[in-house]
Enzyme design. Sequence first.
Site, mmCIF file in Angstrom:
data_model
loop_
_atom_site.group_PDB
_atom_site.id
_atom_site.type_symbol
_atom_site.label_atom_id
_atom_site.label_comp_id
_atom_site.label_asym_id
_atom_site.label_seq_id
_atom_site.Cartn_x
_atom_site.Cartn_y
_atom_site.Cartn_z
ATOM 1 N N PRO A 194 0.822 -1.210 0.000
ATOM 2 C CA PRO A 194 0.000 0.000 0.000
ATOM 3 C C PRO A 194 0.854 1.258 0.000
ATOM 4 C CG PRO A 194 0.033 -0.985 2.191
ATOM 5 C CD PRO A 194 0.841 -1.895 1.307
ATOM 6 N N TYR A 230 -4.922 13.912 -13.556
ATOM 7 C CA TYR A 230 -5.945 12.851 -13.529
ATOM 8 C C TYR A 230 -7.358 13.393 -13.337
ATOM 9 C CZ TYR A 230 -1.805 10.153 -11.912
ATOM 10 O OH TYR A 230 -0.573 9.596 -11.745
ATOM 11 N N CYS A 273 1.286 28.757 -14.956
ATOM 12 C CA CYS A 273 0.823 29.257 -16.248
ATOM 13 C C CYS A 273 0.220 28.151 -17.095
ATOM 14 C CB CYS A 273 1.966 29.946 -16.965
ATOM 15 S SG CYS A 273 2.530 31.365 -16.032
HETATM 16 C C1 LIG Z 1 1.904 2.430 -7.304
HETATM 17 C C2 LIG Z 1 2.150 1.050 -6.866
HETATM 18 C C3 LIG Z 1 1.750 0.628 -5.597
HETATM 19 C C4 LIG Z 1 1.000 1.512 -4.633
HETATM 20 O O1 LIG Z 1 -0.233 1.919 -5.115
HETATM 21 P P1 LIG Z 1 -1.177 2.792 -4.132
HETATM 22 O O2 LIG Z 1 -2.355 3.075 -4.992
HETATM 23 O O3 LIG Z 1 -0.426 4.024 -3.778
HETATM 24 O O4 LIG Z 1 -1.484 1.951 -2.956
HETATM 25 C C5 LIG Z 1 2.062 -0.657 -5.205
HETATM 26 N N1 LIG Z 1 2.741 -1.491 -6.016
HETATM 27 C C6 LIG Z 1 3.142 -1.118 -7.255
HETATM 28 C C7 LIG Z 1 3.883 -2.067 -8.088
HETATM 29 C C8 LIG Z 1 2.858 0.152 -7.714
HETATM 30 O O5 LIG Z 1 3.237 0.504 -8.940
#
Ligand SMILES: *Cc1c(COP(=O)(O)O)cnc(C)c1O
Length: 428
Positions: free
Chosen positions: A285, A328, A355
């Site tokens: 996470p 996004y 800008c």
């Molecule tokens: C970005 C990513 C995460 C974390 O994603 P969250 O949405 O921030 O929890 C975990 N593992 C991999 C491989 C990622 O690219």
Amino acid sequence: MTKPYEVNPAGELTIGGVTATELVQEFQTPLYVYDVSKIRQAMQGFIQVFEAANIDYVVSFASKAFATTAMYEVAAQEGIHLDVVSGGEISTALNANYPMAHVSFNGNNKSYAELELALDNGLGTIIVDNLYELHMISELAAARGIVQNILMRITPGVEAHTHEFIQTGQTDSKFGFDVNSGQAQTAYLEAQADANVNLLGVHAHIGSQIFDIVGFEAAAEKLVDIVHEWGFEPAVINTGGGFGIRYTDEDEPKPTSDFVTAIINKIQTKTAEYNMPMPAVWIEPGRSIVGPAGTSLYTIGSRKDVPGIRSYLAVDGGMGDNVRPAMYQSNYEAILATNPSAPTEQVVRVAGKYCESGDVLVWQQALPKTQPGDVLAVLATGAYGYSMASNYNRNPIPAVVFVENGVAKEVVARQTYADIIHLDRHYV
Ligand SMILES: *Cc1c(COP(=O)(O)O)cnc(C)c1O
């Protein structure tokens, strides 16, 4: 509904026991502020689910969400592993004296130099994305007389989006080994035959800011199906990160414990069905650990009213410190720091000072009456704000402050104009 922020008896926004206005007096704006106790709670929340399930596990902070020395130090204190994606993040971990055996390394195009840095510093696990990389790791491990622990990242054919997930026959992704074409199995056989690497298991990450548990269950199930098909009993199954958080009232995420419990249950059920040993479950996470703990503080400046259309309220930061709305179209909630619950009197678009027309922080926000000089707080900016910050328009990147138990400490200094030009070289 409980508010996602705290106020003092006078009704002013406080973070970690310090009022926003005191923080602004001491550290100026724009400012990234983290309530460290919220970071710790989020980390412990994950750990508790695994402890209760009584299985082997690793909770690894996907540090791309917020990679700083201080953050890595907090992760180390809490027994949380780190996931890094670059030499810069590896260097940050080294700077934090982070135990490198607890670091995993993700990425679809790790360079030879980054892999050297990883192996020279005893980085625990490399999450291998492609054969080109596997061959480099094998060569580097052999040259050092070590056996490198690896996981294989695969694209299990589960694509998850914010509010839905779709299961596709083939996955169009730049990450990981494709399963359907047989690429993944070829790589598996190659990794198993390579004495320079120790294949611990498989990894998949299905997306980010996901609310639907079904997507995680499908991915977990698919990973077990795949390894079973190969005749592989992995020591580790890593299901990545992506747990959704609340940005505005419209987001109603389930507790992260629900996601983790569902993943564990699925892997337990599936491995039992196949008579396989239960592997360790690893998760990564990022957003859910740091997102809700972060608040961005700004000073309100100019205002533009476009009659019959909308009002723009401009602050002293913007897409250079939080690019997510521009990138996004993501949404946030903003509050007036001195009195968040005052009756609202205006609906505005909170714009930055950069800008670009797309330089927006909040698309539409009801606010009390505001004056130039007031402090505006944008909530839940702790993930992918600072870590995606830029010097666009040559604006300095704001300071980062950690607050805990009423004590505020700057953990990243505010850039100065001297910092901005110090790598420039004269041509004439
Ligand atoms: C970005 C990513 C995460 C974390 O994603 P969250 O949405 O921030 O929890 C975990 N593992 C991999 C491989 C990622 O690219």
